[in-house]
Design an enzyme around this catalytic site. Structure first.
Site, PDB file in Angstrom:
ATOM      1  N   SER A 110      38.273 -22.884   9.371  1.00  0.00           N
ATOM      2  CA  SER A 110      36.830 -22.983   8.962  1.00  0.00           C
ATOM      3  C   SER A 110      36.730 -23.784   7.523  1.00  0.00           C
ATOM      4  O   SER A 110      37.124 -23.183   6.575  1.00  0.00           O
ATOM      5  CB  SER A 110      36.093 -21.777   9.007  1.00  0.00           C
ATOM      6  N   GLY A 111      35.677 -24.885   7.597  1.00  0.00           N
ATOM      7  CA  GLY A 111      35.524 -25.213   6.242  1.00  0.00           C
ATOM      8  C   GLY A 111      36.515 -26.362   5.869  1.00  0.00           C
ATOM      9  O   GLY A 111      36.341 -27.009   4.866  1.00  0.00           O
ATOM     10  N   THR A 115      34.167 -30.964  11.732  1.00  0.00           N
ATOM     11  CA  THR A 115      32.752 -31.590  11.892  1.00  0.00           C
ATOM     12  C   THR A 115      32.568 -32.747  11.270  1.00  0.00           C
ATOM     13  O   THR A 115      32.113 -33.772  12.040  1.00  0.00           O
ATOM     14  CB  THR A 115      31.802 -30.540  11.793  1.00  0.00           C
ATOM     15  N   ASN A 160      31.948 -21.638   4.823  1.00  0.00           N
ATOM     16  CA  ASN A 160      31.477 -23.056   4.795  1.00  0.00           C
ATOM     17  C   ASN A 160      30.031 -22.921   4.854  1.00  0.00           C
ATOM     18  O   ASN A 160      29.577 -22.323   5.565  1.00  0.00           O
ATOM     19  CB  ASN A 160      32.168 -23.612   6.143  1.00  0.00           C
ATOM     20  N   SER A 163      29.079 -24.025   8.679  1.00  0.00           N
ATOM     21  CA  SER A 163      30.016 -23.644   9.733  1.00  0.00           C
ATOM     22  C   SER A 163      29.590 -23.936  11.214  1.00  0.00           C
ATOM     23  O   SER A 163      28.597 -23.268  11.437  1.00  0.00           O
ATOM     24  CB  SER A 163      30.692 -22.300   9.196  1.00  0.00           C
ATOM     25  N   SER A 164      30.458 -24.667  12.027  1.00  0.00           N
ATOM     26  CA  SER A 164      30.093 -24.424  13.599  1.00  0.00           C
ATOM     27  C   SER A 164      30.397 -23.226  13.895  1.00  0.00           C
ATOM     28  O   SER A 164      31.302 -22.344  13.863  1.00  0.00           O
ATOM     29  CB  SER A 164      30.983 -25.600  14.003  1.00  0.00           C
ATOM     30  N   GLY A 391      36.804 -23.138  13.618  1.00  0.00           N
ATOM     31  CA  GLY A 391      38.157 -23.297  12.889  1.00  0.00           C
ATOM     32  C   GLY A 391      38.563 -21.621  12.853  1.00  0.00           C
ATOM     33  O   GLY A 391      37.759 -20.866  12.820  1.00  0.00           O
ATOM     34  N   GLU A 393      39.434 -18.199  11.675  1.00  0.00           N
ATOM     35  CA  GLU A 393      38.640 -17.436  10.613  1.00  0.00           C
ATOM     36  C   GLU A 393      39.376 -16.242  10.158  1.00  0.00           C
ATOM     37  O   GLU A 393      39.516 -15.444  11.332  1.00  0.00           O
ATOM     38  CB  GLU A 393      37.341 -17.085  11.294  1.00  0.00           C
TER      39      GLU A 393
HETATM   40  N1  LIG Z   1      35.283 -36.065   4.342  1.00  0.00           N
HETATM   41  C1  LIG Z   1      34.701 -35.378   3.767  1.00  0.00           C
HETATM   42  N2  LIG Z   1      33.804 -35.993   2.548  1.00  0.00           N
HETATM   43  C2  LIG Z   1      33.109 -34.920   1.787  1.00  0.00           C
HETATM   44  N3  LIG Z   1      32.641 -33.788   2.102  1.00  0.00           N
HETATM   45  C3  LIG Z   1      33.330 -33.392   3.331  1.00  0.00           C
HETATM   46  C4  LIG Z   1      34.257 -34.028   3.940  1.00  0.00           C
HETATM   47  N4  LIG Z   1      34.797 -33.081   4.828  1.00  0.00           N
HETATM   48  C5  LIG Z   1      34.102 -31.915   4.672  1.00  0.00           C
HETATM   49  N5  LIG Z   1      33.249 -31.902   3.758  1.00  0.00           N
HETATM   50  C6  LIG Z   1      32.432 -30.954   3.111  1.00  0.00           C
HETATM   51  O1  LIG Z   1      33.128 -29.655   3.589  1.00  0.00           O
HETATM   52  C7  LIG Z   1      32.092 -28.771   4.387  1.00  0.00           C
HETATM   53  C8  LIG Z   1      32.575 -28.236   5.523  1.00  0.00           C
HETATM   54  O2  LIG Z   1      33.080 -29.222   6.483  1.00  0.00           O
HETATM   55  P1  LIG Z   1      32.922 -29.012   8.160  1.00  0.00           P
HETATM   56  O3  LIG Z   1      31.553 -28.412   8.275  1.00  0.00           O
HETATM   57  O4  LIG Z   1      33.223 -30.493   8.655  1.00  0.00           O
HETATM   58  O5  LIG Z   1      34.020 -27.992   8.056  1.00  0.00           O
HETATM   59  P2  LIG Z   1      34.643 -27.579   9.673  1.00  0.00           P
HETATM   60  O6  LIG Z   1      36.040 -27.597   9.796  1.00  0.00           O
HETATM   61  O7  LIG Z   1      33.747 -27.812  10.799  1.00  0.00           O
HETATM   62  O8  LIG Z   1      34.326 -25.747   9.468  1.00  0.00           O
HETATM   63  P3  LIG Z   1      33.999 -24.849  10.640  1.00  0.00           P
HETATM   64  O9  LIG Z   1      35.097 -24.425  11.499  1.00  0.00           O
HETATM   65  O10 LIG Z   1      33.489 -23.756   9.622  1.00  0.00           O
HETATM   66  O11 LIG Z   1      32.696 -25.706  11.254  1.00  0.00           O
HETATM   67  C9  LIG Z   1      31.108 -30.122   4.951  1.00  0.00           C
HETATM   68  O12 LIG Z   1      29.631 -29.267   4.890  1.00  0.00           O
HETATM   69  C10 LIG Z   1      31.157 -30.908   3.657  1.00  0.00           C
HETATM   70  O13 LIG Z   1      30.501 -30.532   2.484  1.00  0.00           O
HETATM   71 MG   LIG Z   2      32.247 -27.283  12.113  1.00  0.00          MG
END
Ligand SMILES: Nc1ncnc2c1ncn2[C@@H]1O[C@H](COP(=O)(O)OP(=O)(O)OP(=O)(O)O)[C@@H](O)[C@H]1O
Ligand SMILES: [Mg+2]
Length: 1111
Positions: A110-111, A115, A160, A163-164, A391, A393
């Site tokens: 997660s994070g 996404t 996050n 977070s999805s 992701g 957790e």
């Molecule tokens: N390529 C990137 N450039 C800039 N910031 C990023 C990038 N990837 C992620 N982030 C930052 O990290 C945060 C978390 O990313 P994201 O939501 O994609 O995580 P995730 O893997 O989908 O987590 P979850 O499993 O909780 O959904 C985003 O809100 C953003 O602020």
């Molecule tokens: Mg996500």
């Protein structure tokens, strides 16, 4: 690695090693250091072969501009620094050009940035694919689905800020050109428990805060909401409302725009917000304890306003909603009884309702989006799937939701292991390629622990849920301890091996996941897995007047009696995850492994321990080792040969021998070193991607050359054909033109000749005409002269004659005067005495002369019937009458003299008729002008008649026609043929021409007729003498149009035969002798309503009376 010349600045400063397979030494430390070095230079992407390792930068880097996309477009993966765009491009082109369905599996905790990575892929695909109104609309809808789904499905967690809280797999569908034409989104289990409660420091789903911050006052008022999240029980408990990185109000507008772009109707959008408001309001409903008189617990609602607001929003009576929230129906001995909820029970039911509304609303949203973005026309599509699932957790307290999420991540890791570590190594062995096994941790054992049929944790949970009686989370834990005690990845305080582990609470179990150990509290496992909602609540929702809520609770329909238990949440999830795995395995996989650099979401900080942990559990080192020892590319011989056969003369255009032999020619031709290639049993292996790219480059060049060659030949052929066609056409056109030209010339000459001919003829004709005119003028002149001369002569003669006449007249006048003078002189003495009578006589004579001359000049015509006569002076009236008589007689005589014998006979007959009937019978006058024809049937020429004539020796046929014969007995009328001959009357059957009887003419004694309109006659016969059979029947009555003629002719025939005329009686009565009976025949006139019979006559016989009536 060569950098493309035009690469952008951000892509130019490549540091470290961009493909970890090339690391030297290849150790974990080196790998981490490489990641760190690159990360520090904002190079967050690193390859392991074709797998992209992405480290979350937690800051916006200029890596995602349209220019960068253009740079990566249609370039080989190793040509430019690692980027998600590179593998997106690879996947997109492979899908478009090789027709291979693709999927991009994004994993990480997660994070870690999954996404974000999925959005980067979609952004890339949207930019590189085709353009057009419809395509842009689809792209826009696909892109806009992200903010909408994130608003409803994402939340701020401790790990996050976005977070999805649901799993998402999106298939983007393309047409044969590679243009997006639609998509399908599949969602996986939303973490709905978040609706009712959140861990401290976390938030509810974004949409709640967005609505309160972004909606204008009118919308808030209509939803009966205040703009302060603190006012709502579901938002104010966790202590986190505002997040610095999130702008709720702006996001709310983005959501609204997104929904509109996707195609939500206005009323659908407002219904969605009404449900969100209802959930918030329901969260504020509070219950207070009440003791019932029967000793049971009950509760009351102490916030009536909230309930009535919700009731208004959902369109149901507040009373029903209150009842559904505080009571439930239970079946006791087949009788339905309402029991009260305790205070806790009601709160639990309320939360369950809110969670159900929200999670169902979310699923409806996904369905609705799918409805809008689905491919509109049925057609073959190519697919690129992007998987972005929650992701891995680990929280302080982990529940059923974390268990499900982590199970899903185990499965994804499994796929990765299967395809990149296990399958690849097994393939080398299968293909007999020399191989030293690389060890790795296979998490299949943990997947089995969770999902195995009958013995897995999910199966045991389902089993507990189905058990009757007192089943609790505790009994479930006991069951787990009993069944899983020996499993190396399962731990529980109740087990001997963990008894001393104080970090493990008694009401929890711990699983050693591939990514680390997670302790799950069993609290709520049974309830959440059951996922049941009290029927009263679903019925109350179905009874609402709100379109959307009714749709979300179909089981609330009272007519739906099915009591079948729905599948549990765990088993549903298991089935959908298994379907997802099957789907992913059917496509060509591309991996993005997301790594989280630190736990504080800080930019530019890379905590080596944290990253090391992820690198380990993600199995990245093993991945590098397998990649390094192995080969970058493999392909079945036949396919390889087919793709690169143009690179050797021996194999082009076709190779009929063994595929390996053919490939060897290609390899030799391209000068590829032996250690770059390995020949397996069925596949060729290429160690270095560069070799493959070189081959591809050569192929492209060769294809280009071949295409040019084909084009050349083809164009030559087309041109030649065109030339031949032109030549043929030219011959046709010139022959046609010559023909046309010749024709035109000929016509012109003909025309000219005609014109000349005409001119000559005209000239000649004019000459002749002039000659003729001249002669005519001469002639006319001569005639004119002649006329003049004759005129002179005539006038001279006329004058002479006139003179002569005048002279004669003068002589006469002189003579008259002289004679007058002489007479007067002679008679002068006598004149006075005799002058009077003389003058009078002279005048009388003159008048008589004039009268007679007038009569002579105006005599009428010679027709005896012409009654005209010139008028005469009164004094000659007598003379005039006499003269008229004389004249009439004279012309009659003249007329008679002109008559033939036949005409005389006919007139005699007419005269006889006149003598007989004039002034006696009413119908006589109308018979006068009609000539007596006699043989109306032209019988004289008839053969049958001739036969009868020869038998009866008749001499002369006088009359023949069909007559009506009156039956003497009953007065009925029948038609018969009557013939009158000079000797007899013959009655013949007109149909058969058989003679019925014959009456000699001399037997006719008398004929009687009425004076009236009827055309009947009674023929009286003389008394029969012995042997006279024909007269035995007696007198008879016949009727016919020509009755006057019949009677006249019959009477004349009798007179001719006997010299005596028979008696013709005309009177209203007569006596008839019918057989032996004497009958009085009476004619009656003026009977009303008679329409039958002969000429409207009706005949009735009564004994000795026969009455003949006529109208
Ligand atoms: N390529 C990137 N450039 C800039 N910031 C990023 C990038 N990837 C992620 N982030 C930052 O990290 C945060 C978390 O990313 P994201 O939501 O994609 O995580 P995730 O893997 O989908 O987590 P979850 O499993 O909780 O959904 C985003 O809100 C953003 O602020
Ligand atoms: Mg996500």
């Amino acid at each position: 690695m060569a950098l493309h010349q035009g690469a952008l600045a951000i892509l130019e400063n490549n540091v470290g090693v961009s493909d970890a397979v090339l690391l030297d030494p290849m150790t974990e430390e080196a790998f981490l250091e490489n990641l760190q070095t690159r990360f520090k230079h904002n190079q967050i992407y690193t390859y392991i072969g074709t797998v992209v390792v992405s480290v979350n930068p937690y800051q916006n880097l200029p890596l995602y501009t349209p220019d960068v996309i253009d740079e990566y477009r249609s370039r080989n993966i190793y040509e430019l620094p690692p980027h998600i765009y590179a593998i997106s491009d690879e996947a997109y082109r492979s899908m478009r050009d090789r027709n291979l369905d693709q999927c991009v599996i994004i994993s990480g905790e997660s994070g870690a940035g999954k996404t974000e990575a999925s959005k980067v892929i979609m952004q890339y695909v949207a930019q590189v694919s085709g353009k057009g109104r419809e395509i842009d609309r689809v792209k826009e809808q696909l892109l806009q689905s992200n903010p909408v789904l994130e608003a409803f499905g994402n939340a701020k967690t401790l790990r996050n800020d976005n977070s999805s809280r649901f799993g998402k797999y999106m298939d983007i569908e393309f047409d044969f050109k590679g243009d997006p034409i639609g998509g399908v989104i599949t969602n996986y289990l939303l973490e709905k428990s978040r609706v009712a409660s959140q861990t401290p420091g976390e938030r509810n789903f974004h949409i709640f805060y967005q609505l309160l911050a972004g909606a204008d006052s009118t919308l808030l008022e209509s939803l009966k909401l205040s703009s302060k999240p603190d006012d709502y029980g579901f938002l104010n408990k966790s202590g986190c409302i505002k997040v610095d990185t999130i702008d709720d109000a702006a996001n709310f507008n983005a959501v609204k725009v997104g929904m509109e772009v996707i195609g939500f109707y206005r009323d659908e959008i407002s219904q969605v917000f009404q449900l969100i408001a209802s959930v918030l309001k329901l969260g504020n409903v509070k219950f207070v304890h009440r003791s019932n008189p029967d000793g049971t617990d009950g509760c009351d609602i102490n916030s009536g306003q909230e309930v009535s607001d919700v009731a208004q929003l959902l369109g149901c009576p507040a009373k029903d909603l209150t009842s559904a929230l505080t009571q439930r129906t239970v079946e006791v001995k087949r009788e339905k009884v309402k029991t009260d909820f305790s205070e806790e029970g009601a709160t639990y039911a309320r939360d369950a309702l809110c969670k159900a509304i929200y999670s169902r609303l979310f699923s409806w949203l996904v369905e609705r989006i799918n409805d809008s973005i689905k491919v509109k026309h049925e057609q073959k599509t190519k697919v690129m799937g992007v998987l972005d699932i929650y992701g891995f957790e680990v929280f302080k307290t982990n529940n059923f939701e974390q268990f499900i999420i982590n199970y899903c991540n185990e499965k994804l890791q499994q796929i990765f292991i299967e395809l990149t570590l296990k399958e690849e190594q097994e393939e080398y062995i299968r293909e007999s390629i020399e191989w030293i096994h690389v060890d790795y941790f296979n998490n299949a054992v943990i997947c089995d622990l969770i999902e195995k049929n009958n013995v897995g944790i999910l199966a045991l949970l389902d089993e507990q849920c189905l058990l009757p009686g007192n089943v609790t989370d505790k009994t479930f834990l006991e069951k787990l301890n009993q069944k899983c005690k020996d499993h190396p990845h399962y731990e529980s305080r109740a087990l001997r091996k963990n008894q001393s582990d104080r970090t493990l609470p008694h009401d929890a179990f711990r699983l050693k996941h591939y990514a680390g150990s997670v302790t799950y509290k069993v609290d709520g496992f049974i309830d959440k897995n059951n996922d049941l909602l009290y029927r009263d609540l679903s019925q109350a929702m179905y009874a609402c007047n709100h379109k959307l809520i009714r749709k979300l609770f179909p089981e609330g329909n009272p007519s739906q009696k099915s009591l079948k238990r729905p599948p549990t949440a765990g088993s549903q999830f298991k089935v959908s995850v298994q379907a997802l795995m099957k789907n992913l395995l059917s496509k060509n996989p591309n991996y993005i492994r997301c790594v989280k650099p630190n736990d504080d979401k800080s930019a530019g900080v890379l905590d080596l321990d944290i990253v090391k942990h992820q690198v380990r559990y993600l199995g990245l080192m093993e991945n590098i080792r397998v990649k390094r020892a192995g080969y970058a590319f493999r392909q079945v011989y036949a396919q390889f040969l087919y793709r690169y056969k143009m690179l050797a003369d021996e194999t082009w255009p076709s190779w009929s021998g063994d595929a390996v032999e053919g490939i060897k020619y290609i390899i030799a031709n391209q000068g590829i070193p032996d250690d770059e290639i390995a020949f397996g049993k069925s596949k060729i292996f290429i160690r270095n991607p560069k070799t493959l790219f070189d081959l591809e480059g050569q192929r492209r060049e060769r294809m280009h050359f071949l295409a040019t060659l084909i084009q050349k030949v083809w164009r030559g052929r087309v041109k030649r054909q065109h030339f031949l066609l032109m030549k043929r056409s030219q011959v046709i056109i010139s022959s046609r033109f010559r023909g046309y030209w010749g024709q035109k010339q000929y016509k012109r000459k003909k025309q000219a000749t005609l014109v000349l001919q005409c001119g000559t003829r005209r000239w000649k004709a004019r000459k002749v005409l002039a000659e003729l005119k001249y002669q005519r003028r001469l002639l006319l002149a001569a005639i004119f002269c002649q006329k003049l001369r004759r005129g002179v002569q005539a006038r001279k003669l006329l004058a002479e004659l006139k003179l002569q006449k005048r002279m004669e007249w003068a002589v006469t006048v002189i003579h008259k005067y002289y004679m007058g003078w002489k007479v007067r002189k002679n008679y002068k003495p006598k004149f006075r005495r005799i002058a009077g009578p003389k003058v009078a006589r002279f005048f009388v004579t003159a008048l008589k002369r004039k009268f007679l001359f007038d009569v002579r000049d105006n005599l009428p015509s010679l027709s005896p019937v012409d009654n005209k006569w010139p008028t005469s002076p009164k004094m000659y009236k007598d003379a005039s009458d006499q003269l008229q008589v004389l004249h009439h007689r004279w012309r009659c005589r003249k007329y008679r003299k002109k008559l033939s014998e036949f005409q005389k006979y006919t007139l005699r007959e007419k005269l006889t008729a006149s003598a007989l009937f004039k002034d006696k019978k009413v119908i006589y006058p109308e018979s006068v002008p009609i000539p007596f024809k006699g043989d109306y049937l032209d019988l004289r020429g008839d053969l049958k008649w001739k036969k009868i004539q020869s038998i009866t020796s008749e001499i002369n046929l006088v009359f023949a026609d069909l007559v009506y014969k009156v039956n003497r007995n009953d007065g009925k009328i029948v038609q018969q043929l009557l013939v009158v001959s000079s000797q007899a009357l013959l009655v013949i059957d007109h149909k058969t021409m058989i003679l019925k009887y014959r009456i000699p003419i001399e037997y006719i004694d008398k004929i009687s007729l009425s004076p009236y309109q009827d055309k009947l006659a009674v023929f009286h016969l003389k008394k029969p003498q012995n042997g006279d059979n024909f007269a035995k029947k007696g007198d008879f009555i016949i009727g016919n149009e020509h009755i006057i003629e019949i009677v006249t002719k019959a009477a004349l025939c009798v007179r001719n035969q006997t010299n005596n005329m028979p008696e013709i009686h005309v009177g209203p009565q007569c006596n008839g002798q019918f057989g032996n009976t004497s009958v009085q025949v009476s004619f009656q006139q003026g009977v009303k309503g008679l329409e039958t019979g002969l000429a409207g006559v009706k005949v009735t016989r009564k004994k000795k009376m026969m009455l003949i009536s006529e109208p």
